[in-house]
Design an enzyme around this catalytic site. Structure first.
Site, PDB file in Angstrom:
ATOM      1  N   TRP A   4       0.797  -1.221   0.000  1.00  8.43           N
ATOM      2  CA  TRP A   4       0.000   0.000   0.000  1.00  8.43           C
ATOM      3  C   TRP A   4       0.832   1.275   0.000  1.00  8.43           C
ATOM      4  O   TRP A   4       0.311   2.348  -0.255  1.00  8.43           O
ATOM      5  CB  TRP A   4      -0.897   0.035   1.247  1.00  8.43           C
ATOM      6  CG  TRP A   4      -0.163  -0.327   2.503  1.00  8.43           C
ATOM      7  CD1 TRP A   4      -0.138  -1.550   3.115  1.00  8.43           C
ATOM      8  CD2 TRP A   4       0.721   0.512   3.268  1.00  8.43           C
ATOM      9  NE1 TRP A   4       0.694  -1.517   4.211  1.00  8.43           N
ATOM     10  CE2 TRP A   4       1.228  -0.267   4.333  1.00  8.43           C
ATOM     11  CE3 TRP A   4       1.111   1.847   3.163  1.00  8.43           C
ATOM     12  CZ2 TRP A   4       2.112   0.238   5.286  1.00  8.43           C
ATOM     13  CZ3 TRP A   4       2.009   2.362   4.099  1.00  8.43           C
ATOM     14  CH2 TRP A   4       2.486   1.559   5.152  1.00  8.43           C
TER      15      TRP A   4
ATOM     16  N   LYS B 247      -2.833  -8.845  -6.858  1.00  2.88           N
ATOM     17  CA  LYS B 247      -3.390  -8.956  -5.512  1.00  2.88           C
ATOM     18  C   LYS B 247      -2.810  -7.777  -4.737  1.00  2.88           C
ATOM     19  O   LYS B 247      -1.663  -7.816  -4.291  1.00  2.88           O
ATOM     20  CB  LYS B 247      -3.008 -10.290  -4.861  1.00  2.88           C
ATOM     21  CG  LYS B 247      -3.734 -10.552  -3.521  1.00  2.88           C
ATOM     22  CD  LYS B 247      -3.180  -9.712  -2.405  1.00  2.88           C
ATOM     23  CE  LYS B 247      -3.934  -9.905  -1.104  1.00  2.88           C
ATOM     24  NZ  LYS B 247      -3.935  -8.702  -0.252  1.00  2.88           N
TER      25      LYS B 247
ATOM     26  N   ALA C 109      -2.749  -4.677  -1.719  1.00  2.00           N
ATOM     27  CA  ALA C 109      -3.029  -4.583  -0.287  1.00  2.00           C
ATOM     28  C   ALA C 109      -4.503  -4.281  -0.070  1.00  2.00           C
ATOM     29  O   ALA C 109      -5.118  -3.532  -0.842  1.00  2.00           O
ATOM     30  CB  ALA C 109      -2.163  -3.490   0.339  1.00  2.00           C
TER      31      ALA C 109
ATOM     32  N   SER D 287       6.516  -7.233   3.052  1.00  2.00           N
ATOM     33  CA  SER D 287       7.257  -7.585   4.247  1.00  2.00           C
ATOM     34  C   SER D 287       8.048  -8.875   4.055  1.00  2.00           C
ATOM     35  O   SER D 287       7.758  -9.684   3.162  1.00  2.00           O
ATOM     36  CB  SER D 287       6.297  -7.761   5.422  1.00  2.00           C
ATOM     37  OG  SER D 287       5.483  -8.915   5.227  1.00  2.00           O
TER      38      SER D 287
ATOM     39  N   GLU E  83      10.933  -7.988  -3.526  1.00  2.00           N
ATOM     40  CA  GLU E  83      11.485  -6.735  -2.994  1.00  2.00           C
ATOM     41  C   GLU E  83      10.876  -6.562  -1.615  1.00  2.00           C
ATOM     42  O   GLU E  83       9.698  -6.261  -1.473  1.00  2.00           O
ATOM     43  CB  GLU E  83      11.153  -5.561  -3.909  1.00  2.00           C
ATOM     44  CG  GLU E  83      11.973  -4.322  -3.594  1.00  2.00           C
ATOM     45  CD  GLU E  83      11.231  -3.296  -2.759  1.00  2.00           C
ATOM     46  OE1 GLU E  83      11.411  -3.342  -1.513  1.00  2.00           O
ATOM     47  OE2 GLU E  83      10.495  -2.492  -3.329  1.00  2.00           O
ATOM     48  N   LEU E  84      11.706  -6.794  -0.587  1.00  2.00           N
ATOM     49  CA  LEU E  84      11.194  -6.849   0.778  1.00  2.00           C
ATOM     50  C   LEU E  84      11.621  -5.607   1.565  1.00  2.00           C
ATOM     51  O   LEU E  84      11.785  -4.541   0.999  1.00  2.00           O
ATOM     52  CB  LEU E  84      11.661  -8.146   1.433  1.00  2.00           C
ATOM     53  CG  LEU E  84      11.345  -9.414   0.608  1.00  2.00           C
ATOM     54  CD1 LEU E  84      11.856 -10.662   1.304  1.00  2.00           C
ATOM     55  CD2 LEU E  84       9.859  -9.530   0.318  1.00  2.00           C
TER      56      LEU E  84
ATOM     57  N   CYS F 234      10.341   1.433   1.928  1.00  2.00           N
ATOM     58  CA  CYS F 234      11.421   0.462   2.108  1.00  2.00           C
ATOM     59  C   CYS F 234      12.781   1.107   1.870  1.00  2.00           C
ATOM     60  O   CYS F 234      13.766   0.742   2.507  1.00  2.00           O
ATOM     61  CB  CYS F 234      11.224  -0.720   1.163  1.00  2.00           C
ATOM     62  SG  CYS F 234       9.746  -1.684   1.482  1.00  2.00           S
TER      63      CYS F 234
END
Length: 468
Positions: free
Chosen positions: A137, A161, A163, A214, A235-236, A269
């Protein structure tokens, strides 16, 4: 089942709710994606370019309305939402112009071709099929477009899909590509909860997946993809270091550092989070940095004078509070902020905060602070600065302020990150690869690296024809 709803972070008010898709609706969309893929993959780059440029034009014309929807759903300032929308337009146009060249046939060296016994050899990039995109989001339009633009230009199709707190933005993206002329089913939004992702990814009609989010979400998707042998790009999280060394322009470093920390209300991030400052310049830098953080205006994100809006959710604010409270309990000094702003009783606001004296026994030293909280680390020299920068499970990007060529060389060689940005802040651009190492994920988005992630690099070997 997850609640899919627009909840205004500035007020806590539920604006609109959406019914999650049934299993039958999801299955219908998967079938539509397959049908669209068989049509779309055979189209020319010229045709795809025309469609993507149309999407860019529509988005540019609708920028203000789209920006207001983003702000309504996740709380960043209108100025930030407008900038995000403009960035998406830029990326669409960039890929429309560059995709054909990025995916052009490659021709191995003539000596290797001859050595293989072939008359000719080429490498052709072909699309994989329907790709599942699980998106966050915090940049609800940009995160999707930076996947969708290259994927569609490569001939893939997408299933989003998104948030659950940005459903209106998610549905807008689907409608945008449809109105631009992409085939029905070419890019679709799935209104489903996180618990439904596993079943979709296991479906044989899904060829690959990409996720921005996450670390736990990345682990779950990677596990399922591994079990089904499907390509993924992850990509976390990030806990990016911001190194300030003696030769730095301290005024610029402090000014840019504030922007780098509070972009998207601190929920990014790639936001600079850990400020690692050489002892020679620690005091003057911190004095300026704290003053600038303290001067930021926190408030209604639709107010043009607001610098920092609310966090996206009540849980997000609670998690940030827990990190700060833990640091405080273990001896960290709060140089500014450290709580909820006075006078803002509605919504999920949190003050821009600077913590000093952070140590490894504090959670915030190891965990990502997703909000406007900066941590300070004084260091004696470059070696300690690099050790401190690398003392994190994450490795998304890094920022270094120095005019010294040898320090730049050392940082490029030794910093464990997907990017090293000198004398500026990390910012993604369609022309540069983007991604991380360690627990920040794997694979790359953007540039040629990103468009080729979901392509089949096919070796086409031609032997000598039989004599008639």
């Amino acid at each position: 089942m997850s609640t899919i709803a627009t909840v205004n972070p500035a007020t806590g008010e539920t604006v609109k709710t959406f019914a999650p898709f049934s299993a039958e609706e999801v299955a219908e969309r998967l079938s539509a994606a397959v049908d669209a893929y068989h049509e779309h993959r055979t189209t020319s780059f010229t045709h795809r370019k025309k469609l993507l440029l149309t999407a860019a034009r529509l988005l540019e014309e609708e920028q203000e309305d789209v920006a207001r929807t983003i702000t309504l759903e996740m709380g960043k300032t209108l100025a930030a939402s407008r900038a995000e929308t403009a960035k998406c337009v830029k990326a669409m146009r960039w890929y429309a112009e560059h995709a054909e060249g990025l995916l052009a046939d490659e021709h191995p060296a003539e000596a290797d071709v001859a050595d293989s016994g072939a008359v000719s050899v080429l490498v052709r990039y072909r699309p994989l099929g329907p790709v599942l995109a699980v998106m966050p989001w915090n940049f609800p339009l940009w995160q999707v477009v930076r996947f969708a633009a290259p994927a569609l230009m490569a001939g893939n199709v997408g299933l989003l899909k998104h948030a659950s707190n940005v459903p209106q933005t998610a549905l807008y993206i689907e409608e945008l590509f449809r109105r631009a002329g992409f085939p029905e089913g070419c890019f679709q939004t799935l209104l489903i909860g996180s618990s439904e992702v596993d079943a979709v990814l296991r479906d044989e009609r899904i060829a690959a997946a990409t996720l921005t989010g996450s670390e736990p979400a990345g682990r779950a998707v990677a596990s399922t993809a591994g079990d089904t042998v499907k390509k993924t790009v992850l990509e976390l999280g990030g806990s990016d270091p911001y190194l300030v060394l003696p030769s730095a322009d301290l005024e610029r470093a402090a000014r840019v550092g504030v922007t780098a920390r509070v972009q998207s209300n601190g929920q990014s991030c790639i936001a600079a989070k850990r400020f690692i400052v050489h002892a020679e310049v620690y005091e003057p830098f911190v004095r300026d940095f704290v003053a600038r953080m303290s001067a930021l205006t926190v408030g209604d994100p639709t107010d043009e004078g607001t610098d920092v809006g609310p966090l996206s959710s009540e849980q997000g604010r609670r998690s940030l509070e827990e990190l700060v409270d833990d640091a405080r309990a273990h001896g960290a000094a709060v140089l500014c902020g450290g709580g909820r702003p006075r006078g803002l009783t509605d919504g999920w606001y949190y003050e821009p905060t600077v913590l000093a004296g952070v140590t490894p026994d504090m959670r915030i030293h190891h965990e990502e602070a997703f909000g406007p909280v900066a941590t300070l680390y004084p260091v004696a020299d470059l070696d300690e600065a690099i050790r401190t920068a690398n003392d994190t499970p994450f490795g998304l990007s890094s920022n270094v302020w120095t005019e010294d060529a040898e320090e730049r060389r050392r940082c490029v060689r030794d910093l464990e990150a997907g990017g090293v940005y000198f004398n500026g802040m990390t910012a993604s651009h369609p022309g540069f690869p983007f991604g991380g190492v360690k627990r920040s994920g794997y694979g790359r988005e953007l540039a040629g690296h990103g468009i080729r992630e979901f392509c089949n690099a096919t070796t086409v070997w031609q032997g000598e024809s039989a004599t008639p």
